[in-house]
Design an enzyme around this catalytic site. Sequence first.
Site, PDB file in Angstrom:
ATOM      1  N   ASP A 122      -0.694   6.700  32.676  1.00  0.00           N
ATOM      2  CA  ASP A 122      -0.787   6.363  34.096  1.00  0.00           C
ATOM      3  C   ASP A 122       0.574   6.210  34.753  1.00  0.00           C
ATOM      4  O   ASP A 122       0.696   6.329  35.972  1.00  0.00           O
ATOM      5  CB  ASP A 122      -1.584   5.074  34.291  1.00  0.00           C
ATOM      6  CG  ASP A 122      -3.079   5.301  34.170  1.00  0.00           C
ATOM      7  OD1 ASP A 122      -3.503   6.477  34.208  1.00  0.00           O
ATOM      8  OD2 ASP A 122      -3.824   4.314  34.026  1.00  0.00           O
ATOM      9  N   LYS A 178      -7.373  -3.057  37.475  1.00  0.00           N
ATOM     10  CA  LYS A 178      -8.524  -2.183  37.713  1.00  0.00           C
ATOM     11  C   LYS A 178      -9.321  -1.945  36.430  1.00  0.00           C
ATOM     12  O   LYS A 178     -10.555  -1.992  36.425  1.00  0.00           O
ATOM     13  CB  LYS A 178      -8.013  -0.866  38.302  1.00  0.00           C
ATOM     14  CG  LYS A 178      -9.061   0.139  38.675  1.00  0.00           C
ATOM     15  CD  LYS A 178      -8.468   1.251  39.539  1.00  0.00           C
ATOM     16  CE  LYS A 178      -7.526   2.148  38.779  1.00  0.00           C
ATOM     17  NZ  LYS A 178      -8.234   3.232  38.075  1.00  0.00           N
TER      18      LYS A 178
END
Length: 435
Positions: free
Chosen positions: A312, A21
């Site tokens: 993350d 991403k």
Amino acid sequence: MRVITGIKQPFVGEAFAPPDKSVTHRALLLAAEADGTSLIRSPSRSADCQATIECLRALGVGIRLRHGHLRIDGLGLGALRAPARSLYAANSGTTMRLLAGILARQLFDSILDGDASLRRRPMERVAEPLNALGACVSTTRGFPPVHIAGRSLRGGRVVLQTPSAQVKSAVLLAGLGAAGVTRCRVPVLSRDHTERLFFRLGLPLKSNNLELHVRPVDRIPAFEMRIPGDPSGAAFLAGAAAVIPGATVRIHRVGLNPTRTLFFRYLERMGAEIAWSPDAPDPWEPGGTLTVRGADLRAVRVDPADVPLLIDELPLLAALAAVAQGETSVRGAAELRVKESDRIAAMATGLRRLGAGVEEHPDGFSIEGGSPLHGADVDAAGDHRVAMAFAVAALAAVGITRIRGAESAAVSYPGFFDVLDRLTAGFSPHRGEIT
């Protein structure tokens, strides 16, 4: 809602990592201002990246998806077109912050907005350094909507207080069109995908330890690239194997960018067996195959200095800590409070429901693991990484876990639950999606 039934029998499976991403966002933004048509192969199909695509289309950029690849007709540096309405970044903080760096040097006004979750995420951290370069970026009491009065920028030196790759990237993207040299001082090492793309395209960037220098350019060349696999997405598949002793998952096309693989070193410290098999060398974004074998996990203490490169994966680490023997401690992670959800609170609430002992701190958590987990109803709080982390914890729990808001996984990893079901097929009798 998604239903996961815990399993105890080891499984063996293979999967491909989802496209990255972070790299897809950056490739799209540079291609939008390139001279000519760029080709992005195997881009992320995540909701976040779709938000970037829709914003760029609203700025006049032609973007076509054919056979799984994107063709972007670049408009040239500084040649984006004034949008007819506010640019909607949906749930994507990356879209909003990086695009702010580009819009700050366009010669038109724009507004960046997002959904209810994104409207709770701090944006002054990107407005302040851009304004130091002569931009006119204003927030709404520190949050979106973000109003940008486009104008010519001047180079200068900005010192970032937040260890954010998004803010750093916004400054670098702004610097491509600023008059003079833009110097960006960062507090710690963070993801370097933007820098790697600059180097790949021959853009004038110099890196000196924690200070980056970028000079303005007249043009960005069109390019072609294949997006590497997302290490953060692959981490959840690795976690699924790690919590079941003897389970093995082989994950292909995982990006091996050194700023993205620290989680896997922590996973090794917790006791999982990990082997890497690099693909053909890529000087820009290396990749390879990752094989993970589960084991009886043990607790770890996360060095606060490592948090920016783990941010993350910390919800996943919390899920693993609930299974591991001993107390796992994470401090220096206050940034988790201002992600798509308050990830500290969301993980603490859900893991307690599953039977783990969790103590919240303002900047992290302590988890006493090793006690048996049991199935429960948990709420992902609309957060993709929380949803996937609960799925991993649920595999190690006895009984059925229902994850409310599991559909949010599509923000970064469309199809995650389907991949997880295929990996563990035959070992769990009750799985799937319910309404």
